[in-house]
Design an enzyme around this catalytic site. Structure first.
Site, PDB file in Angstrom:
ATOM      1  N   TYR A   1       0.019  11.501   0.465  1.00  0.00           N
ATOM      2  CA  TYR A   1       1.595  11.072  -0.030  1.00  0.00           C
ATOM      3  C   TYR A   1       1.855   9.026  -0.508  1.00  0.00           C
ATOM      4  CZ  TYR A   1       1.162   8.617   5.106  1.00  0.00           C
ATOM      5  OH  TYR A   1       0.557   8.103   6.034  1.00  0.00           O
TER       6      TYR A   1
ATOM      7  N   LYS B   1      -5.003   8.256   1.671  1.00  0.00           N
ATOM      8  CA  LYS B   1      -3.521   9.330   2.099  1.00  0.00           C
ATOM      9  C   LYS B   1      -3.071  10.757   2.779  1.00  0.00           C
ATOM     10  CE  LYS B   1       1.100   5.991   2.596  1.00  0.00           C
ATOM     11  NZ  LYS B   1       0.631   5.868   4.406  1.00  0.00           N
TER      12      LYS B   1
ATOM     13  N   GLU C   1      -7.592   0.030  12.418  1.00  0.00           N
ATOM     14  CA  GLU C   1      -6.261  -0.441  11.878  1.00  0.00           C
ATOM     15  C   GLU C   1      -5.440   0.754  13.408  1.00  0.00           C
ATOM     16  OE1 GLU C   1      -5.547   1.761   8.291  1.00  0.00           O
ATOM     17  OE2 GLU C   1      -6.812   3.481   8.735  1.00  0.00           O
TER      18      GLU C   1
ATOM     19  N   LEU D   1      -7.499   2.539   5.828  1.00  0.00           N
ATOM     20  CA  LEU D   1      -6.392   2.729   4.260  1.00  0.00           C
ATOM     21  C   LEU D   1      -6.318   1.089   4.223  1.00  0.00           C
ATOM     22  CD1 LEU D   1      -4.381   4.597   2.555  1.00  0.00           C
ATOM     23  CD2 LEU D   1      -2.744   4.021   3.946  1.00  0.00           C
TER      24      LEU D   1
HETATM   25  N1  PDD Z   1       1.738   3.893   6.693  1.00  0.00           N
HETATM   26  N2  PDD Z   1      -2.880   2.560   7.757  1.00  0.00           N
HETATM   27  C1  PDD Z   1      -2.159   3.214   8.324  1.00  0.00           C
HETATM   28  C2  PDD Z   1      -3.405   4.356   8.729  1.00  0.00           C
HETATM   29  C3  PDD Z   1      -0.319   3.570   7.049  1.00  0.00           C
HETATM   30  O1  PDD Z   1      -0.190   5.239   7.716  1.00  0.00           O
HETATM   31  C4  PDD Z   1      -0.282   2.890   6.746  1.00  0.00           C
HETATM   32  C5  PDD Z   1       1.466   3.118   6.514  1.00  0.00           C
HETATM   33  C6  PDD Z   1      -1.676   1.257   6.637  1.00  0.00           C
HETATM   34  C7  PDD Z   1      -0.880   0.033   5.687  1.00  0.00           C
HETATM   35  O2  PDD Z   1      -0.432   0.897   4.513  1.00  0.00           O
HETATM   36  P1  PDD Z   1       0.642  -0.322   3.449  1.00  0.00           P
HETATM   37  O3  PDD Z   1       0.604  -1.591   3.871  1.00  0.00           O
HETATM   38  O4  PDD Z   1       0.164   0.087   1.891  1.00  0.00           O
HETATM   39  O5  PDD Z   1       2.424   0.745   3.373  1.00  0.00           O
HETATM   40  C8  PDD Z   1      -2.060   1.397   6.327  1.00  0.00           C
HETATM   41  C9  PDD Z   1       3.032   4.094   5.623  1.00  0.00           C
HETATM   42  C10 PDD Z   1       3.962   3.171   5.863  1.00  0.00           C
HETATM   43  C11 PDD Z   1       3.639   5.385   6.245  1.00  0.00           C
HETATM   44  O6  PDD Z   1       2.352   6.616   6.978  1.00  0.00           O
HETATM   45  O7  PDD Z   1       4.913   5.478   7.086  1.00  0.00           O
END
Ligand code: PDD
Length: 290
Positions: free
Chosen positions: A32, A146, A178, A202
């Protein structure tokens, strides 16, 4: 009336239903993306679509649309839903097939679902900072994908929620990886330090933008593993994600970070990040008041 994308078509949101044998539903067999929308425009959409394709490649799903087709569909969805400020959630699963752990052998068409949500910027938290807890990172070893499988992340976030905190900072044997849905950074001697983008985290799109902004403004970045002890001892700590942007962290497991206020480097990064949003999506109505 709100709309959603189901398998390449824009339909009424309440009509968008998936089969009980969709492999995303049964196995979490899919990936996703969450894309931010400011002023009706997608922020860093190309980067998100590239990461989507990378995640799909990692699990052997072939995207049944070109990047341009996807981009056009998402733009149309934003327009139909009159979305100004919010997010798009998009997921692709391997498709519908009789339940079996092994991938279906016949040609199964991957399922695509996307819909929008109105989400304002968390301005109060961006200004005041948020509290966090720390927890063991119990997830698998391909956190760079993801994936729809988010149980490890959910358990971590739930612990944070139960402690009245915004985020759970995960670690493997004391090494910070993270957040449950964000990347984590600390500031030491004015340098920005964050976990290297390997299989344990991620690679955030927000992280990419932050690192570019740092480079342009001569802020030194170290991408390396760091420990919980270093984190607790840091001058400043913050997290980043599509929805939380550059979010100051003022408490880690009940211990104050610095003097429990957003620090100067974090505030600079927030300011630069806002400029980056405005550059790509136009002037913002509501901004963090520094
Ligand atoms: N989550 N690490 C994890 C485990 C995440 O789920 C996310 C983002 C990030 C940051 O990634 P980005 O900057 O591309 O949003 C890091 C999204 C927003 C979510 O699952 O809702």
């Amino acid at each position: 009336m709100k709309f959603a994308i189901l398998d390449g078509k824009i339909i009424e949101r309440r009509e968008a239903k998936v089969d009980v044998e969709d492999r995303g539903y049964q196995f979490g067999d899919g990936v996703y993306e969450v894309i931010r929308v400011y002023n009706g425009k997608m922020f860093t959409v190309t980067e998100h679509l590239n990461r989507l394709v990378k995640s799909l490649d990692s699990i052997g799903i072939k995207l049944p649309y070109t990047m341009d087709q996807l981009n056009d569909l998402l733009e149309e969805l934003i327009e139909k839903n009159k979305l100004q400020l919010g997010t798009i959630y998009m997921q692709i699963s391997r498709g519908v097939a009789p339940r079996n752990h092994a991938f279906p052998t016949e040609n199964v068409r991957p399922s695509l679902v996307a819909y929008t949500k109105e989400v304002s910027r968390p301005l109060e938290s961006l200004k005041m900072g948020v509290k966090t807890i720390v927890t063991d990172d119990i997830r698998w070893l391909r956190c760079d994908i993801k994936s729809l499988n988010l149980l490890g992340n959910l358990l971590a976030k739930q612990k944070a929620a139960e402690a009245g905190c915004f985020e759970a900072i995960q670690h493997r044997s004391g090494d910070v990886t993270e957040g449950s849905s964000s990347n984590i950074y600390m500031i030491k001697n004015g340098k920005v330090i964050t976990h290297q983008s390997d299989n344990l985290i991620l690679k955030g799109i927000t992280k990419d933008v932050i690192l570019q902004v740092c480079e342009r403004n001569n802020i030194v970045v170290e991408e390396r593993t760091f420990t919980l002890d270093e984190l607790i001892d840091a001058e400043e700590v913050f997290l980043s994600s599509t929805t939380a942007e550059v979010m100051p962290i003022i408490e880690v497991d009940g211990k104050r970070v610095g003097d429990a206020l957003p620090g100067p480097v974090t505030k600079l990064l927030q300011e630069w990040f806002e400029l980056e949003i405005e550059k790509r999506c136009g002037a913002l109505n509501d901004k963090i008041l520094f």
